[in-house]
Motif scaffolding. Structure first.
Motif, short mmCIF file in Angstrom:
data_model
loop_
_atom_site.label_atom_id
_atom_site.label_comp_id
_atom_site.label_asym_id
_atom_site.label_seq_id
_atom_site.Cartn_x
_atom_site.Cartn_y
_atom_site.Cartn_z
N MET A 1 0.71 -1.46 -0.41
CA MET A 1 0.21 -0.11 0.00
C MET A 1 1.22 1.04 0.00
O MET A 1 1.80 1.47 1.02
CB MET A 1 -0.93 0.16 1.56
N GLN A 2 0.47 2.22 -1.05
CA GLN A 2 1.21 3.98 -0.56
C GLN A 2 1.08 4.12 0.42
O GLN A 2 -0.15 4.51 0.79
CB GLN A 2 1.15 4.36 -1.91
N THR A 3 2.30 5.21 0.44
CA THR A 3 1.88 5.58 1.90
C THR A 3 2.34 6.97 0.95
O THR A 3 1.88 7.20 -0.22
CB THR A 3 3.24 5.99 2.49
N THR A 4 1.34 8.19 2.05
CA THR A 4 1.06 9.67 1.04
C THR A 4 2.21 10.03 0.65
O THR A 4 2.11 10.78 -0.44
CB THR A 4 0.32 10.68 2.80
N GLU A 5 3.21 9.92 1.22
CA GLU A 5 4.25 10.44 0.84
C GLU A 5 4.69 10.03 -1.03
O GLU A 5 5.60 10.43 -1.57
CB GLU A 5 5.80 10.55 1.70
N GLU A 6 4.89 8.56 -1.21
CA GLU A 6 4.93 8.48 -2.04
C GLU A 6 3.71 8.24 -3.12
O GLU A 6 4.78 8.49 -4.31
CB GLU A 6 4.71 6.74 -1.88
N ARG A 7 2.28 8.60 -2.23
CA ARG A 7 1.29 9.20 -3.62
C ARG A 7 1.88 10.60 -4.33
O ARG A 7 1.52 10.57 -5.12
CB ARG A 7 -0.14 9.40 -3.40
N LEU A 8 2.38 11.37 -3.90
CA LEU A 8 2.56 12.81 -3.66
C LEU A 8 4.14 13.23 -4.14
O LEU A 8 3.69 13.24 -5.08
CB LEU A 8 2.56 13.60 -2.41
N ARG A 9 4.81 12.14 -4.51
CA ARG A 9 5.92 11.80 -5.61
C ARG A 9 5.16 11.43 -6.84
O ARG A 9 5.80 12.16 -7.76
CB ARG A 9 6.74 11.38 -5.00
N GLU A 10 4.96 10.27 -6.99
CA GLU A 10 3.70 9.69 -8.43
C GLU A 10 3.33 10.73 -8.82
O GLU A 10 3.36 11.29 -10.24
CB GLU A 10 3.13 8.68 -7.56
N HIS A 11 2.15 12.29 -8.11
CA HIS A 11 1.47 12.29 -8.71
C HIS A 11 2.87 14.00 -8.98
O HIS A 11 1.81 14.42 -10.98
CB HIS A 11 0.54 13.24 -7.62
N GLU A 12 3.23 14.36 -8.46
CA GLU A 12 3.89 15.32 -8.53
C GLU A 12 5.07 15.02 -10.11
O GLU A 12 5.33 15.93 -11.24
CB GLU A 12 5.27 15.31 -7.89
N ASP A 13 5.20 14.09 -10.40
CA ASP A 13 5.82 13.48 -12.18
C ASP A 13 5.27 13.32 -12.51
O ASP A 13 5.83 12.75 -13.99
CB ASP A 13 6.71 11.62 -11.03
N ASN A 14 3.75 13.05 -12.26
CA ASN A 14 2.68 12.15 -13.54
C ASN A 14 1.64 13.10 -12.83
O ASN A 14 0.23 12.83 -12.73
CB ASN A 14 2.49 10.80 -13.57
N PRO A 15 1.40 14.06 -13.29
CA PRO A 15 0.00 15.14 -12.95
C PRO A 15 -0.93 14.71 -13.74
O PRO A 15 -0.84 14.49 -14.63
CB PRO A 15 0.93 16.89 -13.11
N PRO A 16 -2.32 14.68 -13.47
CA PRO A 16 -2.73 14.56 -14.21
C PRO A 16 -3.64 14.98 -15.31
O PRO A 16 -2.92 16.45 -15.06
CB PRO A 16 -4.33 14.35 -13.03
N ASP A 17 -3.96 15.41 -16.32
CA ASP A 17 -4.38 16.17 -17.76
C ASP A 17 -5.74 16.50 -16.59
O ASP A 17 -6.43 16.12 -15.98
CB ASP A 17 -4.92 15.11 -18.63
N ALA A 18 -5.78 18.08 -17.42
CA ALA A 18 -6.77 19.03 -16.29
C ALA A 18 -8.24 18.71 -16.87
O ALA A 18 -8.26 17.42 -18.12
CB ALA A 18 -6.76 20.70 -17.13
N GLY A 19 -8.88 18.30 -16.07
CA GLY A 19 -10.54 17.47 -16.44
C GLY A 19 -11.48 17.57 -14.88
O GLY A 19 -10.32 17.54 -13.94
N HIS A 20 -12.24 16.82 -14.73
CA HIS A 20 -13.07 16.64 -13.97
C HIS A 20 -11.60 15.12 -13.55
O HIS A 20 -12.09 15.27 -12.08
CB HIS A 20 -13.98 16.20 -14.30
N ALA A 21 -11.40 14.45 -13.99
CA ALA A 21 -10.93 12.92 -13.62
C ALA A 21 -9.50 13.90 -12.67
O ALA A 21 -9.20 13.07 -11.36
CB ALA A 21 -10.35 12.59 -14.75
N ALA A 22 -8.55 15.19 -12.71
CA ALA A 22 -7.60 15.08 -12.62
C ALA A 22 -7.90 16.57 -11.52
O ALA A 22 -7.56 15.90 -9.89
CB ALA A 22 -7.40 16.70 -13.06
N LEU A 23 -9.26 16.69 -10.95
CA LEU A 23 -9.54 17.00 -9.66
C LEU A 23 -10.12 16.38 -8.74
O LEU A 23 -9.58 16.46 -7.33
CB LEU A 23 -11.12 18.08 -10.29
N LYS A 24 -10.41 15.04 -9.47
CA LYS A 24 -11.07 13.59 -8.20
C LYS A 24 -9.35 13.82 -7.68
O LYS A 24 -9.53 13.26 -6.62
CB LYS A 24 -11.20 13.19 -8.72
N ALA A 25 -8.48 13.47 -8.64
CA ALA A 25 -7.31 12.95 -7.70
C ALA A 25 -6.86 14.09 -7.05
O ALA A 25 -6.34 13.81 -6.02
CB ALA A 25 -6.29 12.56 -9.10
N PHE A 26 -7.03 15.39 -7.23
CA PHE A 26 -6.89 16.07 -6.46
C PHE A 26 -7.12 16.04 -5.32
O PHE A 26 -6.75 15.79 -4.00
CB PHE A 26 -6.36 17.79 -7.38
#
Length: 224
Positions: A1-26
């Motif tokens: 299971m990913q830690t918060t730190e790992e999820r944040l790094r993954e988000h920074e490395d692969n930011p989601p495309d703009a859209g409602h799915a991206a807002l959900k990810a945020f």
């Protein structure tokens, strides 16, 4: 299971495309940070150093030392037994050990609290940066949504069926006007005796914001 730190790094490395799915990810990441923040805050509250415990241990040591001093003085006068001195010495040793344990526990709590406070500050900084990034993406997403909705409105207001209906009404009104003037067919009389004027529809538009020609539409409106 990913830690918060790992999820944040993954988000920074692969930011989601703009859209409602991206807002959900945020929102998921922000919720994870909020949960982590609550966990750290609870840990901080549980690490409050207990100064009273250490103070009591120091008083116990002082009292045990005073008792042993009195027995040693009595022994020097031949008025105390070795057994009483040994017992008092044991009490003093235990009191000193308890004091050292209390001091060590207090130091550990203080160190943990400092570390937790630094972690809390890091979480707040990450959350603030992520919230700012979400706000920028949300502005794009909702402006796109607004543009779609405003385009739908314009499509409804300028639909070919509506134009056709206005045209049909006006053609029919002209026939009604001719019927009223039947038998008086000269052009001047017909022009002067038209009981029904052409239908016009003026639509005032205020505060469209997302379309390229929003300012022009707000100013001129729509005339059918």
């Amino acid at each position: 299971m990913q830690t918060t730190e790992e999820r944040l790094r993954e988000h920074e490395d692969n930011p989601p495309d703009a859209g409602h799915a991206a807002l959900k990810a945020f929102d998921d990441e922000l919720a994870a940070l909020d949960k982590e923040r609550s966990r750290v805050e609870s840990a901080i509250n549980s690490q409050t150093p207990n100064g009273e415990e250490t103070d009591q241990a120091e008083r116990d040591v002082a009292a045990a030392q005073e008792k042993l001093d009195a027995l040693e003085a009595a022994a020097a006068l031949g008025e105390s037994s070795d057994e009483a001195q040994q017992k008092a010495s044991g009490v003093l040793t235990r009191a000193r050990n308890k004091l050292e344990e209390s001091k060590a526990a207090k130091a550990r709590r203080e160190a943990a609290k400092r570390g937790l406070n630094r972690k809390l500050e890091e979480i707040e900084q990450k959350r603030s940066a992520l919230a700012d990034e979400r706000a920028e993406v949300a502005k794009e997403v909702y402006l796109d949504d607004l543009a779609d909705a405003e385009n739908q409105l314009l499509d409804m207001l300028t639909h070919a069926d509506l134009h056709g209906l206005v045209k049909k009404i006006n053609e029919t009104r002209e026939l009604v006007n001719l019927a009223f003037n039947h038998g008086n067919g000269d052009a001047e009389h017909i022009a002067r005796k038209k009981p029904h004027s052409p239908l016009t529809i003026n639509i005032d538009i205020k505060h469209l914001v997302a379309l390229e020609n929003a300012k022009e539409l707000n100013r001129a409106g729509i005339r059918l």
